[in-house]
Design a protein around this motif. Structure first.
Motif, short mmCIF file in Angstrom:
data_model
loop_
_atom_site.label_atom_id
_atom_site.label_comp_id
_atom_site.label_asym_id
_atom_site.label_seq_id
_atom_site.Cartn_x
_atom_site.Cartn_y
_atom_site.Cartn_z
N ILE A 39 -11.02 0.66 2.35
CA ILE A 39 -12.07 -0.24 2.57
C ILE A 39 -13.33 -0.85 3.09
O ILE A 39 -13.77 -1.69 2.52
N GLU A 40 -13.34 -0.03 4.36
CA GLU A 40 -14.66 0.38 4.08
C GLU A 40 -15.23 0.20 3.42
O GLU A 40 -16.29 0.55 2.99
N GLU A 41 -15.18 1.37 2.59
CA GLU A 41 -16.49 1.77 1.39
C GLU A 41 -16.48 0.69 1.00
O GLU A 41 -17.81 0.24 0.30
N ARG A 42 -15.34 0.27 0.27
CA ARG A 42 -14.87 -0.93 -0.73
C ARG A 42 -16.22 -2.39 -0.04
O ARG A 42 -16.64 -2.73 -0.75
N GLU A 43 -16.27 -2.69 1.20
CA GLU A 43 -16.79 -3.95 1.73
C GLU A 43 -17.99 -3.06 2.41
O GLU A 43 -18.93 -4.28 1.87
N LEU A 66 -4.74 -2.76 -1.42
CA LEU A 66 -4.64 -1.26 -1.66
C LEU A 66 -3.62 -1.00 -2.13
O LEU A 66 -3.30 0.16 -3.22
N LEU A 67 -3.05 -1.67 -1.51
CA LEU A 67 -1.02 -0.86 -1.18
C LEU A 67 -0.81 -1.33 -2.74
O LEU A 67 -0.35 -0.06 -3.52
N LYS A 68 -0.60 -2.05 -2.94
CA LYS A 68 -0.46 -2.54 -4.83
C LYS A 68 -1.33 -1.46 -5.54
O LYS A 68 -0.55 -0.75 -6.60
N GLU A 69 -2.31 -1.18 -5.85
CA GLU A 69 -3.59 0.10 -6.39
C GLU A 69 -2.45 1.23 -6.26
O GLU A 69 -2.79 1.82 -7.36
N LEU A 70 -2.34 2.01 -5.26
CA LEU A 70 -1.58 2.85 -4.75
C LEU A 70 -0.73 2.99 -5.24
O LEU A 70 0.18 4.25 -5.31
N GLN A 71 0.56 2.16 -5.93
CA GLN A 71 1.96 1.70 -6.93
C GLN A 71 1.48 3.10 -7.59
O GLN A 71 2.34 3.82 -8.54
N THR A 72 0.34 3.59 -8.42
CA THR A 72 0.17 4.63 -9.61
C THR A 72 -0.14 5.51 -8.81
O THR A 72 -0.03 6.60 -9.66
N CYS A 89 5.58 -7.68 2.94
CA CYS A 89 5.04 -7.59 1.83
C CYS A 89 4.29 -6.30 1.62
O CYS A 89 3.74 -5.45 0.90
N ASN A 90 3.89 -5.86 2.77
CA ASN A 90 3.52 -3.67 2.61
C ASN A 90 4.48 -3.26 2.51
O ASN A 90 4.31 -2.19 1.79
N VAL A 91 5.59 -3.37 3.42
CA VAL A 91 6.44 -3.29 3.27
C VAL A 91 7.14 -2.56 2.05
O VAL A 91 7.38 -1.24 1.52
#
Length: 174
Positions: A39-43, A66-72, A89-91
């Motif tokens: 997140i720090e790198e992206r922002e 980010l958690l949604k992206e990590l589904q892959t 929602c994160n859980v």
């Protein structure tokens, strides 16, 4: 090691999520992902600056995305920020393709680890054993509800913690 899912490390700041993540990734040839760092790198700004400029809610939304992206991903060990598991929602996202491991430690040990660190926005004004203990107690129920496995880290070496964690996961998968 089951390569079908990810391992999400949750827990209060200073319990050792980053250290354990790095060790596991080395020992088991897993990808290590540090959510706060991504997140720090992206922002292109630090977490305290994100909190200051955009607010905590904005930061929490970035975590969820980010958690949604990590589904892959598969076979990754993901070190979550201390507040990640507080949002249901994160859980839900983590449970889709992962096991959630809660690392815990005493407030005294956490204080000892974070007392000289200034990049923890939620600790501002609370950087005492009592302050940490109170915040941990506020979060405990949500942490425990999210966790598939709970590992205490007090007075244990990194290798012992990792062996315990992998043993617990193996038993859970049997």
């Amino acid at each position: 090691m089951n390569e079908l899912y990810n391992i999400f490390l949750i827990g209060f700041m200073g319990v050792g999520k980053s250290t354990i993540s790095e060790y596991l990734s080395t020992m088991y040839a897993m990808e290590s992902i540090e959510m706060d760092q991504v997140i720090e790198e992206r922002e292109k700004m630090s977490i305290p600056d994100i909190f200051k400029v955009y607010g905590e809610e904005y930061f929490r939304d970035l975590e969820t995305e980010l958690l949604k992206e990590l589904q892959t991903k598969r076979n990754a060990v993901i070190s979550c920020g201390g507040g990640t598991a507080l949002c249901e929602c994160n859980v839900t996202e983590m449970k889709k393709n992962g096991r959630i491991v809660l690392l815990t430690a005493s407030p005294e040990l956490i204080y000892d680890r974070v007392k000289d660190i200034d990049n923890r926005p939620v600790l501002f004004g609370r950087k005492t054993v009592e302050g940490i203990s109170g915040l941990m107690e506020q979060r405990r129920e949500k942490y425990e509800a999210a966790a598939d496995i709970v590992i205490r880290t007090d007075n244990k070496s990194v290798s012992v913690i990792c062996r315990e964690l992998m043993q617990s996961l193996t038993e859970m998968d049997e």
